[in-house]
Design a protein around this motif. Structure first.
Motif, PDB file in Angstrom:
ATOM      1  N   LEU A  65       0.836  -1.188   0.000  1.00 19.46           N
ATOM      2  CA  LEU A  65       0.000   0.000   0.000  1.00 19.46           C
ATOM      3  C   LEU A  65       0.878   1.247   0.000  1.00 19.46           C
ATOM      4  O   LEU A  65       2.069   1.196   0.306  1.00 19.46           O
ATOM      5  CB  LEU A  65      -0.896   0.001   1.239  1.00 19.46           C
ATOM      6  N   ASP A  66       0.271   2.380  -0.312  1.00 22.08           N
ATOM      7  CA  ASP A  66       0.965   3.661  -0.242  1.00 22.08           C
ATOM      8  C   ASP A  66       0.816   4.196   1.174  1.00 22.08           C
ATOM      9  O   ASP A  66      -0.275   4.562   1.599  1.00 22.08           O
ATOM     10  CB  ASP A  66       0.350   4.632  -1.254  1.00 22.08           C
ATOM     11  N   VAL A  67       1.923   4.232   1.922  1.00 25.49           N
ATOM     12  CA  VAL A  67       1.853   4.640   3.333  1.00 25.49           C
ATOM     13  C   VAL A  67       1.853   6.147   3.495  1.00 25.49           C
ATOM     14  O   VAL A  67       1.681   6.653   4.600  1.00 25.49           O
ATOM     15  CB  VAL A  67       3.025   4.050   4.148  1.00 25.49           C
ATOM     16  N   SER A  68       2.059   6.882   2.409  1.00 26.20           N
ATOM     17  CA  SER A  68       2.189   8.338   2.526  1.00 26.20           C
ATOM     18  C   SER A  68       0.856   9.056   2.623  1.00 26.20           C
ATOM     19  O   SER A  68       0.811  10.262   2.820  1.00 26.20           O
ATOM     20  CB  SER A  68       2.981   8.889   1.334  1.00 26.20           C
ATOM     21  N   LYS A  69      -0.258   8.336   2.492  1.00 29.37           N
ATOM     22  CA  LYS A  69      -1.569   8.978   2.590  1.00 29.37           C
ATOM     23  C   LYS A  69      -2.597   7.977   3.091  1.00 29.37           C
ATOM     24  O   LYS A  69      -2.476   6.774   2.891  1.00 29.37           O
ATOM     25  CB  LYS A  69      -2.000   9.540   1.235  1.00 29.37           C
ATOM     26  N   GLY A  70      -3.595   8.523   3.765  1.00 30.45           N
ATOM     27  CA  GLY A  70      -4.718   7.691   4.200  1.00 30.45           C
ATOM     28  C   GLY A  70      -4.613   7.135   5.599  1.00 30.45           C
ATOM     29  O   GLY A  70      -5.548   6.533   6.093  1.00 30.45           O
ATOM     30  N   PHE A  71      -3.442   7.341   6.282  1.00 29.70           N
ATOM     31  CA  PHE A  71      -3.271   6.769   7.612  1.00 29.70           C
ATOM     32  C   PHE A  71      -2.970   7.833   8.670  1.00 29.70           C
ATOM     33  O   PHE A  71      -2.320   7.558   9.674  1.00 29.70           O
ATOM     34  CB  PHE A  71      -2.162   5.717   7.594  1.00 29.70           C
TER      35      PHE A  71
ATOM     36  N   GLY B 135      12.845   4.542  17.293  1.00 28.59           N
ATOM     37  CA  GLY B 135      11.760   3.601  17.526  1.00 28.59           C
ATOM     38  C   GLY B 135      10.426   4.303  17.550  1.00 28.59           C
ATOM     39  O   GLY B 135      10.339   5.500  17.851  1.00 28.59           O
ATOM     40  N   CYS B 136       9.400   3.564  17.211  1.00 26.59           N
ATOM     41  CA  CYS B 136       8.050   4.131  17.173  1.00 26.59           C
ATOM     42  C   CYS B 136       7.054   3.057  17.599  1.00 26.59           C
ATOM     43  O   CYS B 136       7.232   1.863  17.322  1.00 26.59           O
ATOM     44  CB  CYS B 136       7.736   4.621  15.760  1.00 26.59           C
ATOM     45  N   LEU B 137       6.015   3.480  18.279  1.00 26.26           N
ATOM     46  CA  LEU B 137       4.923   2.583  18.665  1.00 26.26           C
ATOM     47  C   LEU B 137       3.664   2.998  17.919  1.00 26.26           C
ATOM     48  O   LEU B 137       3.193   4.130  18.055  1.00 26.26           O
ATOM     49  CB  LEU B 137       4.668   2.655  20.176  1.00 26.26           C
ATOM     50  N   LEU B 138       3.137   2.089  17.114  1.00 28.67           N
ATOM     51  CA  LEU B 138       1.842   2.292  16.467  1.00 28.67           C
ATOM     52  C   LEU B 138       0.779   1.641  17.335  1.00 28.67           C
ATOM     53  O   LEU B 138       0.905   0.471  17.694  1.00 28.67           O
ATOM     54  CB  LEU B 138       1.815   1.644  15.078  1.00 28.67           C
ATOM     55  N   TYR B 139      -0.248   2.388  17.684  1.00 29.98           N
ATOM     56  CA  TYR B 139      -1.307   1.799  18.499  1.00 29.98           C
ATOM     57  C   TYR B 139      -2.664   2.186  17.931  1.00 29.98           C
ATOM     58  O   TYR B 139      -2.838   3.248  17.330  1.00 29.98           O
ATOM     59  CB  TYR B 139      -1.187   2.255  19.957  1.00 29.98           C
ATOM     60  N   GLY B 140      -3.607   1.309  18.102  1.00 32.00           N
ATOM     61  CA  GLY B 140      -4.945   1.558  17.589  1.00 32.00           C
ATOM     62  C   GLY B 140      -5.777   0.295  17.643  1.00 32.00           C
ATOM     63  O   GLY B 140      -5.317  -0.753  18.100  1.00 32.00           O
ATOM     64  N   PRO B 141      -7.019   0.370  17.165  1.00 30.73           N
ATOM     65  CA  PRO B 141      -7.925  -0.783  17.251  1.00 30.73           C
ATOM     66  C   PRO B 141      -7.432  -1.955  16.418  1.00 30.73           C
ATOM     67  O   PRO B 141      -6.631  -1.783  15.491  1.00 30.73           O
ATOM     68  CB  PRO B 141      -9.252  -0.221  16.703  1.00 30.73           C
ATOM     69  N   PRO B 142      -7.906  -3.167  16.740  1.00 29.48           N
ATOM     70  CA  PRO B 142      -7.487  -4.355  15.979  1.00 29.48           C
ATOM     71  C   PRO B 142      -7.952  -4.282  14.531  1.00 29.48           C
ATOM     72  O   PRO B 142      -8.967  -3.653  14.212  1.00 29.48           O
ATOM     73  CB  PRO B 142      -8.184  -5.506  16.721  1.00 29.48           C
TER      74      PRO B 142
ATOM     75  N   PHE C   7       1.062  -2.200   7.131  1.00 32.74           N
ATOM     76  CA  PHE C   7       1.677  -0.873   7.086  1.00 32.74           C
ATOM     77  C   PHE C   7       3.187  -0.985   7.307  1.00 32.74           C
ATOM     78  O   PHE C   7       3.972  -0.286   6.658  1.00 32.74           O
ATOM     79  CB  PHE C   7       1.047   0.028   8.150  1.00 32.74           C
ATOM     80  N   ALA C   8       3.597  -1.858   8.210  1.00 26.81           N
ATOM     81  CA  ALA C   8       5.026  -2.024   8.501  1.00 26.81           C
ATOM     82  C   ALA C   8       5.776  -2.502   7.258  1.00 26.81           C
ATOM     83  O   ALA C   8       6.867  -1.997   6.950  1.00 26.81           O
ATOM     84  CB  ALA C   8       5.212  -3.009   9.655  1.00 26.81           C
ATOM     85  N   ALA C   9       5.214  -3.477   6.540  1.00 29.75           N
ATOM     86  CA  ALA C   9       5.865  -3.973   5.325  1.00 29.75           C
ATOM     87  C   ALA C   9       5.962  -2.874   4.278  1.00 29.75           C
ATOM     88  O   ALA C   9       6.987  -2.715   3.610  1.00 29.75           O
ATOM     89  CB  ALA C   9       5.087  -5.172   4.779  1.00 29.75           C
ATOM     90  N   ALA C  10       4.880  -2.100   4.146  1.00 28.52           N
ATOM     91  CA  ALA C  10       4.887  -1.007   3.174  1.00 28.52           C
ATOM     92  C   ALA C  10       5.858   0.095   3.589  1.00 28.52           C
ATOM     93  O   ALA C  10       6.513   0.719   2.749  1.00 28.52           O
ATOM     94  CB  ALA C  10       3.475  -0.438   3.029  1.00 28.52           C
ATOM     95  N   LEU C  11       5.976   0.353   4.892  1.00 23.43           N
ATOM     96  CA  LEU C  11       6.900   1.372   5.390  1.00 23.43           C
ATOM     97  C   LEU C  11       8.342   0.994   5.077  1.00 23.43           C
ATOM     98  O   LEU C  11       9.156   1.849   4.697  1.00 23.43           O
ATOM     99  CB  LEU C  11       6.714   1.558   6.895  1.00 23.43           C
ATOM    100  N   ALA C  12       8.682  -0.287   5.236  1.00 19.06           N
ATOM    101  CA  ALA C  12      10.040  -0.736   4.939  1.00 19.06           C
ATOM    102  C   ALA C  12      10.384  -0.473   3.477  1.00 19.06           C
ATOM    103  O   ALA C  12      11.482   0.008   3.160  1.00 19.06           O
ATOM    104  CB  ALA C  12      10.179  -2.223   5.266  1.00 19.06           C
TER     105      ALA C  12
ATOM    106  N   ARG D 101      -0.819   7.207  16.896  1.00 15.74           N
ATOM    107  CA  ARG D 101      -2.105   6.509  16.861  1.00 15.74           C
ATOM    108  C   ARG D 101      -2.386   6.063  15.434  1.00 15.74           C
ATOM    109  O   ARG D 101      -2.317   6.856  14.494  1.00 15.74           O
ATOM    110  CB  ARG D 101      -3.230   7.403  17.364  1.00 15.74           C
ATOM    111  N   PHE D 102      -2.675   4.784  15.274  1.00 14.67           N
ATOM    112  CA  PHE D 102      -2.943   4.229  13.947  1.00 14.67           C
ATOM    113  C   PHE D 102      -4.454   4.088  13.799  1.00 14.67           C
ATOM    114  O   PHE D 102      -5.071   3.235  14.428  1.00 14.67           O
ATOM    115  CB  PHE D 102      -2.268   2.873  13.791  1.00 14.67           C
TER     116      PHE D 102
END
Length: 668
Positions: free
Chosen positions: A219-225, A255-262, A269-274, A388-389
């Motif tokens: 996915l494109d991580v630069s928008k929508g999140f 380091g960063c912590l992404l948190y949010g609902p299941p 997102f992590a794979a796309a960020l890499a 917050r994700f």
């Protein structure tokens, strides 16, 4: 052409039989293959055919070991293929052969132990073939007993071209075959539709997605999140400067912590960020560490050190730690687990601090409940950035649908459907796409927009009475929030589900307000927030004499928000009847435990009742304005900040011309 290919494959299988015959004499059992109708297999199931061809190749390589009477074969299946697909193909090959047993190895070890019993499978004396997902942990007994270990090479370009010929799907280039080979097994039916060019699907895959580490479209991580997209772009720039020597590693987010609902898609997102940041991806999770081998303390720590060691070896690298909240908090460990858990947290602190240096390694944690994590892990130098994700917005939902339905990528109708899925998580959207593909598969055709629409649960149109109640509710929120000066109200809208549909929130209406940043809160500030939360229900109560359940129907409802803030008022801000400070004393995620503290229950009840009555009293004094604003919402469905000026108490402004209202509405 079809006959020549069939004859070639048949000769291939006959050679396997001859090899088995040569090995037959010194052995008690022989391994042979029965001739099969390859065109029939290909026409019936694309996945069966490709797995069949891959297994035949593997059996050919290992014909000697497979002919042994005590054979235990460990076959690693690529992660994008389901074990069941390969098992089905194995049954086709060995349908008439006795003395074979199969095992589909679990991908992970359960907390209670393995869900398989190797002793029972190994004691039978039959030849055992164990299919395991590549990269997953194996039961140690299978590793000890194995006489053969090999990897299944599915989607060889020759097999893909053979399938295309049998199904009349045209020719495939090497590039097209490569991108098809990296897709999940469940996509093969969509790619190889009978009498349809497979190259068309391959070109769509090449066009709409990037091939990332692990060869997965992203996915494109630069928008929508939301904030996560902003952070992703910032990290990419900092890493670029670091690579060019313009920025020291100390200035990059470590380091960063992404948190949010299941189900929101944090893992994807992590794979796309890499890929976005051109980093190697090392992905694992806390439960995987906990289930490594026997799951004792030594195994857990070994898995942890291996993950960090691999990330350092592959730097620059993104080390993704899923389910990070499973690590726990040292202050809350039960006494019987305290030594084990404290040792684990201390070891993780050591890894994050990087006494040997971890330059080039960005650690990304993901969780649902950040409050369950030991605070020391979230301090500067460790997982210092907290993002917050959110649930995906309309843009991200469209990208997720295109990701799972590549043959529909770029179609405006798909984006329209995505816009009408507010509140849906990435997992929800993936399930919707899966169901749409299943419909098409049953009818032996490509998935289309109608298949997708059939899986969308459309909200029923609201009748005039219900729509007016929604308008009263949202008008109540707006009037009280404006009167208490909580922030700038951007717009208020309601949805009739006929011409107006929800695209931002999964609700029948909403008030959208920009709140100013506050360095500190007074007791009155928090009281006003609760009053605003309860104003919608209070407005209904005032006008109709009772309220509907949409104020309390979910964890994100008005009453849930008000209750959570009231609990923090008492336990963290000392704004209740007591002055004690007990942060984290109440598990907000466990309702049964919420009211064990009777004093807390009394304090919270008093706060909520008092602010509910305050909201009702305020609206009682503004009732003519409340009714007028609700009627306007019923008529126009949406009012923006400029249009709302005409309805605030004391305003003498008239409504702008209708053409201006429509223009303003489209701008949002």
């Amino acid at each position: 052409m079809d006959k020549a290919l069939t004859d070639s494959l048949d000769r291939y299988i006959v050679k396997l039989q001859e090899a088995a015959e040569q090995l037959k004499s010194p052995r008690k059992y022989e391994f042979r293959l029965t001739k099969r109708n390859l065109p029939a297999i290909a026409l019936k199931s694309a996945t069966d055919f490709l797995a069949y061809c891959a297994l035949v190749a593997l059996f050919r390589r290992n014909i000697g070991a497979l002919s042994e009477p005590s054979c235990v074969a460990l076959i690693a299946v690529p992660p994008q293929w389901q074990l069941k697909d390969v098992h089905d193909a194995a049954n086709i090959i060995l349908k008439d052969k006795k003395g074979f047993k199969f095992c589909l190895h679990p991908s992970s070890k359960h907390k209670r132990g393995w869900e398989i019993d190797p002793a029972e499978l190994l004691e039978s004396g039959e030849k055992l073939i164990v299919f395991t997902q590549e990269g997953s942990i194996l039961h140690e007994d299978f590793e000890l007993a194995a006489t053969l270990s090999d990897r299944l090479a599915v989607c060889d370009i020759r097999h893909l071209r053979a399938l295309a010929i049998f199904r009349r799907c045209g020719n495939l280039t090497d590039e097209q075959g490569a991108v098809i080979a990296e897709q999940a097994s469940e996509r093969m039916e969509a790619i190889f539709r009978r009498d349809q060019p497979a190259s068309r699907a391959a070109m769509k895959l090449l066009k709409v997605g990037k091939i990332a580490p692990g060869n997965e479209r992203l996915l494109d991580v630069s928008k929508g999140f939301g904030e996560a997209s902003v952070w992703a772009d910032s990290l990419k720039k900092d890493l670029s400067d670091w690579r060019q020597g313009k920025l020291p590693w100390a200035e990059v987010d470590k380091g960063c912590l992404l948190y949010g609902p299941p189900g929101t898609g944090k893992t994807r997102f992590a794979a796309a960020l890499a890929a976005h940041c051109d980093l190697h991806l090392e992905a694992t999770s806390i439960p995987k560490w906990q289930s490594y081998k026997d799951g004792d303390l030594g195994d857990m720590l070994k898995a942890m050190y291996q993950a960090f060691g691999s990330a350092k070896d592959n730097a620059p690298c993104l080390l993704f730690l899923d389910e990070f909240d499973a690590i726990g908090d040292r202050a809350k460990f039960p006494s019987r687990h305290e030594t084990y858990s404290t040792t684990v947290v201390n070891a993780l602190l050591e890894c994050l601090d990087g006494t040997e240096g971890r330059e080039g390694v960005v650690v990304l944690g993901a969780c649902n409940y950040p409050e369950r994590i030991d605070p020391a892990l979230l301090r500067s130098g460790r997982l210092e950035k907290h993002v917050r994700f959110p649930l995906p917005d309309a843009v991200a939902r469209g990208e997720i649908l295109e990701f799972h339905l590549p043959n529909l990528a770029g179609e405006a109708a798909l984006r329209e459907i995505a816009a009408r899925l507010p509140g849906k998580s990435g997992a929800d959207i993936e399930r919707l796409a899966r169901e749409a593909r299943r419909i098409a598969r049953k009818e032996n055709r490509d998935v289309n927009i109608s298949d997708v629409r059939s899986q969308v649960q459309v909200r029923p149109p609201l009748d005039a009475k219900t729509l007016y109640r929604v308008a009263i509710h949202e008008a109540g929120h707006a009037l009280v929030s404006h009167a208490l000066m909580l922030g700038k109200i951007e717009w208020v809208e309601i949805y009739d589900n006929i011409e107006n549909f929800a695209t931002t929130v999964d609700a029948n209406g909403g008030m959208f307000m920009e709140r100013p940043h506050r360095e500190f809160l007074t007791r009155w500030d928090t009281m006003k927030m609760i009053t605003s939360d309860l104003a919608g229900a209070a407005a209904e109560d005032l006008v109709f004499g009772h309220r509907a359940n949409w104020s309390t129907g979910s964890q994100g409802s008005d009453f849930a928000s008000a209750t959570a803030l009231a609990i923090r008022m008492v336990t963290e801000y000392a704004f209740g009847n007591s002055l004690y400070y007990l942060p984290g004393s109440v598990d907000m995620t466990s309702p049964p435990k919420l009211w064990e503290d009777l004093a807390l229950r009394d304090d919270v009840t008093e706060i909520l009742q008092e602010q509910y009555q305050r909201a009702r009293d305020m609206l009682d004094g503004l009732k003519p304005t409340l009714l007028k604003l609700a009627e306007a919402l019923v008529k126009y469905k949406r009012l923006d900040a400029r249009q709302l000026e005409a309805y605030w108490p004391g305003s003498r402004k008239g409504m702008p011309p209708r053409s201006q209202r429509q223009k303003s509405g489209h701008q949002h």
